[in-house]
Design an enzyme around this catalytic site. Structure first.
Site, PDB file in Angstrom:
ATOM      1  N   LYS A  66       5.143   0.072  -0.266  1.00  0.00           N
ATOM      2  CA  LYS A  66       4.771  -1.249  -0.949  1.00  0.00           C
ATOM      3  C   LYS A  66       4.443  -2.310  -0.042  1.00  0.00           C
ATOM      4  O   LYS A  66       4.619  -3.528  -0.579  1.00  0.00           O
ATOM      5  CB  LYS A  66       5.973  -1.500  -2.077  1.00  0.00           C
ATOM      6  CG  LYS A  66       6.365  -0.306  -2.859  1.00  0.00           C
ATOM      7  CD  LYS A  66       5.179   0.290  -3.722  1.00  0.00           C
ATOM      8  CE  LYS A  66       4.287  -0.622  -4.576  1.00  0.00           C
ATOM      9  NZ  LYS A  66       3.078   0.089  -5.027  1.00  0.00           N
ATOM     10  N   GLY A  68       1.263  -2.705   0.865  1.00  0.00           N
ATOM     11  CA  GLY A  68      -0.197  -2.718   0.876  1.00  0.00           C
ATOM     12  C   GLY A  68      -0.761  -1.600   1.310  1.00  0.00           C
ATOM     13  O   GLY A  68      -2.187  -1.502   1.493  1.00  0.00           O
ATOM     14  N   TRP A  71      -3.815  -0.221  -0.876  1.00  0.00           N
ATOM     15  CA  TRP A  71      -5.037  -1.042  -0.875  1.00  0.00           C
ATOM     16  C   TRP A  71      -5.741  -1.083   0.636  1.00  0.00           C
ATOM     17  O   TRP A  71      -6.907  -0.970   0.615  1.00  0.00           O
ATOM     18  CB  TRP A  71      -4.334  -2.489  -1.051  1.00  0.00           C
ATOM     19  CG  TRP A  71      -5.330  -3.561  -0.881  1.00  0.00           C
ATOM     20  CD1 TRP A  71      -6.712  -3.514  -1.050  1.00  0.00           C
ATOM     21  CD2 TRP A  71      -4.964  -4.991  -0.666  1.00  0.00           C
ATOM     22  NE1 TRP A  71      -7.125  -4.880  -1.012  1.00  0.00           N
ATOM     23  CE2 TRP A  71      -6.283  -5.597  -0.750  1.00  0.00           C
ATOM     24  CE3 TRP A  71      -3.620  -5.640  -0.394  1.00  0.00           C
ATOM     25  CZ2 TRP A  71      -6.166  -7.045  -0.694  1.00  0.00           C
ATOM     26  CZ3 TRP A  71      -4.150  -7.213  -0.202  1.00  0.00           C
ATOM     27  CH2 TRP A  71      -5.165  -7.721  -0.464  1.00  0.00           C
ATOM     28  N   HIS A 122       3.748   6.672   5.324  1.00  0.00           N
ATOM     29  CA  HIS A 122       4.845   5.747   5.404  1.00  0.00           C
ATOM     30  C   HIS A 122       5.836   6.041   6.416  1.00  0.00           C
ATOM     31  O   HIS A 122       7.059   5.694   6.675  1.00  0.00           O
ATOM     32  CB  HIS A 122       5.602   5.744   3.874  1.00  0.00           C
ATOM     33  CG  HIS A 122       4.792   4.984   2.762  1.00  0.00           C
ATOM     34  ND1 HIS A 122       3.784   4.068   2.977  1.00  0.00           N
ATOM     35  CD2 HIS A 122       4.783   5.541   1.530  1.00  0.00           C
ATOM     36  CE1 HIS A 122       3.413   3.945   1.931  1.00  0.00           C
ATOM     37  NE2 HIS A 122       3.886   4.582   1.029  1.00  0.00           N
ATOM     38  N   SER A 152       8.691  -5.027  -5.202  1.00  0.00           N
ATOM     39  CA  SER A 152       7.378  -4.125  -5.695  1.00  0.00           C
ATOM     40  C   SER A 152       8.105  -2.653  -5.636  1.00  0.00           C
ATOM     41  O   SER A 152       7.725  -1.800  -6.593  1.00  0.00           O
ATOM     42  CB  SER A 152       6.355  -4.368  -4.631  1.00  0.00           C
ATOM     43  OG  SER A 152       5.235  -3.481  -4.932  1.00  0.00           O
ATOM     44  N   THR A 241     -11.058  -7.032  -3.058  1.00  0.00           N
ATOM     45  CA  THR A 241      -9.778  -7.850  -3.459  1.00  0.00           C
ATOM     46  C   THR A 241      -8.954  -6.839  -4.125  1.00  0.00           C
ATOM     47  O   THR A 241      -9.062  -5.526  -4.698  1.00  0.00           O
ATOM     48  CB  THR A 241     -10.360  -8.832  -4.401  1.00  0.00           C
ATOM     49  OG1 THR A 241     -10.665  -8.435  -5.632  1.00  0.00           O
ATOM     50  CG2 THR A 241     -11.345  -9.699  -3.808  1.00  0.00           C
ATOM     51  N   ARG A 262       0.589  -2.888  -8.983  1.00  0.00           N
ATOM     52  CA  ARG A 262       1.130  -3.772 -10.135  1.00  0.00           C
ATOM     53  C   ARG A 262       0.628  -5.168 -10.310  1.00  0.00           C
ATOM     54  O   ARG A 262      -0.121  -5.285 -10.937  1.00  0.00           O
ATOM     55  CB  ARG A 262       2.697  -3.865  -9.742  1.00  0.00           C
ATOM     56  CG  ARG A 262       3.575  -4.293 -10.914  1.00  0.00           C
ATOM     57  CD  ARG A 262       4.853  -3.929 -10.628  1.00  0.00           C
ATOM     58  NE  ARG A 262       5.467  -4.833  -9.570  1.00  0.00           N
ATOM     59  CZ  ARG A 262       5.909  -6.282  -9.905  1.00  0.00           C
ATOM     60  NH1 ARG A 262       6.021  -6.620 -11.077  1.00  0.00           N
ATOM     61  NH2 ARG A 262       6.147  -6.931  -8.791  1.00  0.00           N
ATOM     62  N   LYS A 263       1.138  -6.141  -9.349  1.00  0.00           N
ATOM     63  CA  LYS A 263       0.800  -7.667  -9.560  1.00  0.00           C
ATOM     64  C   LYS A 263      -0.102  -8.008  -8.277  1.00  0.00           C
ATOM     65  O   LYS A 263      -1.017  -8.619  -8.283  1.00  0.00           O
ATOM     66  CB  LYS A 263       2.069  -8.361  -9.504  1.00  0.00           C
ATOM     67  CG  LYS A 263       2.597  -8.359 -11.159  1.00  0.00           C
ATOM     68  CD  LYS A 263       3.801  -9.505 -11.106  1.00  0.00           C
ATOM     69  CE  LYS A 263       4.372  -9.775 -12.441  1.00  0.00           C
ATOM     70  NZ  LYS A 263       5.116 -10.775 -12.533  1.00  0.00           N
ATOM     71  N   GLY A 264       0.467  -7.405  -7.110  1.00  0.00           N
ATOM     72  CA  GLY A 264      -0.480  -8.013  -5.943  1.00  0.00           C
ATOM     73  C   GLY A 264       0.001  -9.449  -5.510  1.00  0.00           C
ATOM     74  O   GLY A 264      -0.885 -10.034  -4.961  1.00  0.00           O
TER      75      GLY A 264
END
Length: 306
Positions: A66, A68, A71, A122, A152, A241, A262-264
């Site tokens: 969590k 990033g 992304w 990870h 997160s 983004t 989720r929210k970022g």
């Protein structure tokens, strides 16, 4: 990448079929002192990773959960698609969602993939397959401030059936004790701080990606020695983004897209931490990372002090 999305979709479909057992221990695999999701990881995979043949040209992404990972992994695939356009259609190019999640036979198949291959994990520093060090593969490491990481991670565990659920207070205590999959955030960070100046290591932060994605992408491409035009970089920025990545991932991740992306946001921790929990985290950061190069890069006072 012809079979890449198909494989990713299959893995998420497998996750959707999992029913959380009453005993959360059934969801945990213990291997060499670390906890992993038993429905996604196996001892066979970890043993296969010991034999993985890395290349100097590989792109290796590492991040605590969590911070990033998903992304940045997508950003790296977009960059590599410009560096070697054939990878998008090459049937031999194997997308490996995460090293510790991959089946041994697909790791074997990845041997045929053209360079540069994108790998990620990870895994803690001491669990990274040794061949990456032997080949001096460049490693991109992503960190996020620990308070937002904890929140997160809490939602991630509750949103995925392959991970144990808990209340926020229960999860916070486990997070602080390092009693979660992949272990302690702070131990993870302390180890990477020792290698922050290694020539084959680049550490970036989630917060810097949010604040200036373009500059961070330039830093990443320069680190790997990739040459992209300003126009190509801008295309990646426009589609890279957090919001764009979330939208483009819905087809592959299905209902879990909102769990993975989720929210970022930066600062969501303020909606969850009690004053006592915030002070406890502050003290832990002070004990472990204050005064270190990584601690400075995390800009804790800006992002974690109310």
């Amino acid at each position: 990448m012809a079979d890449g999305n198909k494989v990713l979709l299959e893995r998420y479909e497998e996750v959707a079929k999992v029913t959380k057992p009453e005993n959360p221990e059934g969801l945990i695999l213990h291997y060499r002192g670390y906890q992993y999701p038993s429905k996604l990881c196996s001892t066979d995979t970890f043993q296969a990773l010991e034999k993985l043949e890395a290349r100097k040209e590989d792109v290796l992404l590492l991040a605590y959960p969590k911070c990033g990972y998903n992304w940045v992994k997508q950003l790296l695939h977009e960059i590599v698609a410009y560096v070697n356009p054939k990878t998008k259609e090459d049937e031999d190019y194997v997308i490996v969602p995460m090293l510790e999640f991959e089946r041994p036979e697909r790791l074997q198949k990845a041997k045929k993939s053209p360079s540069p291959r994108v790998f990620g994990a990870h895994l803690c520093y001491d669990e990274i397959p040794v061949s990456f060090f032997e080949k001096k593969t460049k490693m991109l490491v992503v960190f996020r401030n620990p308070k937002d990481t904890a929140v997160s991670y809490f939602h991630f565990c509750n949103g995925l059936p392959v991970l144990p659920s808990s209340t926020w207070d229960e999860f916070f205590n486990k997070f602080m004790a390092g009693d979660v999959c992949w272990g302690s955030y702070f131990n993870y960070a302390l180890t990477w701080n020792k290698h922050i100046d290694d020539e084959n290591v680049l550490i970036i932060t989630y917060e810097d990606l949010k604040m200036n994605l373009g500059e961070q992408l330039k830093q990443i491409t320069e680190f790997y020695g990739f040459t992209l035009s300003e126009e190509q970089l801008q295309v990646i920025v426009n589609g890279g983004t957090f919001t764009s990545m979330k939208e483009s991932s819905k087809e592959v991740m299905g209902p879990f897209c909102d769990v993975v992306f989720r929210k970022g946001e930066i600062g969501d921790w303020k909606n969850y931490f009690t004053e006592a929990q915030s002070k406890e985290m502050d003290a832990k950061f002070e004990e472990c990372l204050a005064g270190t190069k990584l601690g400075k890069k995390l800009n804790y006072d800006l992002y974690c002090k109310a």
